[in-house]
Design a protein around this motif. Structure first.
Motif, mmCIF file in Angstrom:
data_model
loop_
_atom_site.group_PDB
_atom_site.id
_atom_site.type_symbol
_atom_site.label_atom_id
_atom_site.label_comp_id
_atom_site.label_asym_id
_atom_site.label_seq_id
_atom_site.Cartn_x
_atom_site.Cartn_y
_atom_site.Cartn_z
ATOM 1 N N GLN A 77 5.568 -0.347 4.172
ATOM 2 C CA GLN A 77 6.349 0.210 5.287
ATOM 3 C C GLN A 77 7.137 1.441 4.847
ATOM 4 O O GLN A 77 7.225 2.417 5.578
ATOM 5 C CB GLN A 77 7.287 -0.855 5.867
ATOM 6 C CG GLN A 77 8.017 -0.404 7.105
ATOM 7 C CD GLN A 77 7.084 -0.016 8.240
ATOM 8 O OE1 GLN A 77 6.061 -0.624 8.474
ATOM 9 N NE2 GLN A 77 7.429 1.034 8.962
ATOM 10 N N GLN A 78 7.688 1.388 3.648
ATOM 11 C CA GLN A 78 8.466 2.506 3.122
ATOM 12 C C GLN A 78 7.588 3.756 2.952
ATOM 13 O O GLN A 78 8.034 4.865 3.208
ATOM 14 C CB GLN A 78 9.089 2.118 1.787
ATOM 15 C CG GLN A 78 9.998 3.154 1.182
ATOM 16 C CD GLN A 78 10.600 2.675 -0.129
ATOM 17 O OE1 GLN A 78 10.181 1.689 -0.719
ATOM 18 N NE2 GLN A 78 11.602 3.387 -0.592
ATOM 19 N N GLU A 79 6.350 3.565 2.526
ATOM 20 C CA GLU A 79 5.453 4.694 2.326
ATOM 21 C C GLU A 79 4.816 5.179 3.628
ATOM 22 O O GLU A 79 4.626 6.373 3.816
ATOM 23 C CB GLU A 79 4.359 4.328 1.314
ATOM 24 C CG GLU A 79 4.885 4.133 -0.096
ATOM 25 C CD GLU A 79 3.803 3.791 -1.098
ATOM 26 O OE1 GLU A 79 2.612 4.114 -0.850
ATOM 27 O OE2 GLU A 79 4.136 3.202 -2.144
ATOM 28 N N ILE A 134 5.230 8.735 7.462
ATOM 29 C CA ILE A 134 3.991 9.400 7.875
ATOM 30 C C ILE A 134 3.728 9.121 9.356
ATOM 31 O O ILE A 134 3.377 10.028 10.113
ATOM 32 C CB ILE A 134 2.798 8.951 7.004
ATOM 33 C CG1 ILE A 134 3.049 9.333 5.533
ATOM 34 C CG2 ILE A 134 1.494 9.568 7.502
ATOM 35 C CD1 ILE A 134 2.066 8.719 4.556
ATOM 36 N N VAL A 135 3.924 7.874 9.775
ATOM 37 C CA VAL A 135 3.757 7.518 11.191
ATOM 38 C C VAL A 135 4.729 8.348 12.036
ATOM 39 O O VAL A 135 4.335 8.926 13.057
ATOM 40 C CB VAL A 135 3.974 6.000 11.421
ATOM 41 C CG1 VAL A 135 4.074 5.676 12.907
ATOM 42 C CG2 VAL A 135 2.863 5.199 10.770
ATOM 43 N N VAL A 190 -3.069 9.070 10.239
ATOM 44 C CA VAL A 190 -2.075 8.531 9.298
ATOM 45 C C VAL A 190 -2.756 8.194 7.974
ATOM 46 O O VAL A 190 -2.222 8.469 6.894
ATOM 47 C CB VAL A 190 -1.358 7.298 9.893
ATOM 48 C CG1 VAL A 190 -0.465 6.621 8.844
ATOM 49 C CG2 VAL A 190 -0.519 7.690 11.111
ATOM 50 N N ALA A 191 -3.956 7.614 8.040
ATOM 51 C CA ALA A 191 -4.682 7.234 6.825
ATOM 52 C C ALA A 191 -4.988 8.449 5.957
ATOM 53 O O ALA A 191 -4.833 8.394 4.730
ATOM 54 C CB ALA A 191 -5.977 6.507 7.199
ATOM 55 N N ASP A 216 -3.364 8.698 2.098
ATOM 56 C CA ASP A 216 -4.116 8.873 0.856
ATOM 57 C C ASP A 216 -3.796 10.212 0.202
ATOM 58 O O ASP A 216 -3.730 10.312 -1.019
ATOM 59 C CB ASP A 216 -5.616 8.743 1.099
ATOM 60 C CG ASP A 216 -6.149 7.356 0.759
ATOM 61 O OD1 ASP A 216 -5.417 6.573 0.120
ATOM 62 O OD2 ASP A 216 -7.293 7.059 1.133
ATOM 63 N N ALA A 217 -3.617 11.247 1.009
ATOM 64 C CA ALA A 217 -3.315 12.562 0.448
ATOM 65 C C ALA A 217 -1.963 12.576 -0.251
ATOM 66 O O ALA A 217 -1.779 13.259 -1.258
ATOM 67 C CB ALA A 217 -3.338 13.616 1.560
ATOM 68 N N LYS A 218 -1.027 11.805 0.247
ATOM 69 C CA LYS A 218 0.327 11.777 -0.310
ATOM 70 C C LYS A 218 0.437 10.857 -1.521
ATOM 71 O O LYS A 218 1.294 11.041 -2.371
ATOM 72 C CB LYS A 218 1.298 11.309 0.775
ATOM 73 C CG LYS A 218 2.750 11.426 0.391
ATOM 74 C CD LYS A 218 3.649 11.047 1.541
ATOM 75 C CE LYS A 218 5.098 11.219 1.130
ATOM 76 N NZ LYS A 218 6.012 10.945 2.201
ATOM 77 N N SER A 219 -0.421 9.848 -1.625
ATOM 78 C CA SER A 219 -0.317 8.859 -2.695
ATOM 79 C C SER A 219 -0.851 9.423 -4.000
ATOM 80 O O SER A 219 -1.651 10.349 -4.005
ATOM 81 C CB SER A 219 -1.051 7.573 -2.322
ATOM 82 O OG SER A 219 -2.428 7.814 -2.233
ATOM 83 N N PRO A 220 -0.414 8.833 -5.132
ATOM 84 C CA PRO A 220 -0.909 9.283 -6.433
ATOM 85 C C PRO A 220 -2.421 9.115 -6.511
ATOM 86 O O PRO A 220 -3.000 8.277 -5.833
ATOM 87 C CB PRO A 220 -0.212 8.361 -7.441
ATOM 88 C CG PRO A 220 0.674 7.465 -6.669
ATOM 89 C CD PRO A 220 0.488 7.722 -5.211
#
Length: 193
Positions: free
Chosen positions: A119-121, A125-126, A161-162, A166-170
């Protein structure tokens, strides 16, 4: 004349176009995001590992109890042996119940941690996608709560959102394989004709 002046603001409200008063709504499908993003799978993999480990511990403890129960049924067992195995069986039963309680508490703690991190991540984005698309209401899809919905429309918001999630995650480890495209948790029901 006063009545006419009082009604003028109401006339302005009534003359609004349908576009001005129709809310823009989107649907967010968390299960699809989890299944179709590297980061979603990474987050929830921890939960699956904990679940599997706890199930294995419970299975081993259950097998221990079954073995003691089988020994207790042996006709060649003396009264002293039966008493000792009965005590061991009672202890094993207590340990099994305690392990169940502890396992459930550990799983729930891990589940809360994973869902909180998710939820925090995902939350920001949502929010960002909703603001960019000028959406007034985002509904979270839960199986069984929507009788009908056009699937591509329902998934459009989640797909955007997906991509950003993914683009924002390591960067994902090289061994991680992308999952095949999945449908939402439950396909929306089609109306009867």
């Amino acid at each position: 004349m006063r009545i006419l002046n009082a009604l003028l603001p109401l006339a302005a409200v009534v003359s609004l176009s349908a576009q001005d008063i129709t809310p823009k709504i989107a649907v967010f499908v968390p299960d699809r995001l989890i299944a179709n993003t590297v980061r979603g799978r990474q987050l929830f993999a921890e939960l699956e590992v904990v679940k599997k480990n706890l199930e294995e511990k419970l299975k081993a403890k259950g097998e221990e109890g079954a073995r003691l129960q089988a020994q207790l049924q042996s006709p060649s067992l003396s009264d002293a042996g039966k008493e000792q195995i009965t005590k061991q069986l009672r202890d094993a039963d207590y340990e099994f119940k305690k392990l169940q309680e502890d396992s459930q508490a550990e799983f729930q703690k891990t589940q809360q941690k994973v869902f909180g991190q998710f939820q925090q991540e995902v939350g920001p984005i949502v929010d960002a996608v909703a603001k960019e698309q000028k959406i007034q209401l985002v509904l979270q899809y839960q199986q069984g709560l929507i009788a009908y919905g056009e699937e591509s429309w329902m998934l459009a918001f989640t797909n955007e959102v997906a991509k950003r999630f993914d683009a924002k995650s390591p960067a994902a480890p090289a061994a991680a394989k992308p999952a095949p495209a999945a449908k939402p948790a439950a396909k929306p029901a089609t109306p009867k004709k």
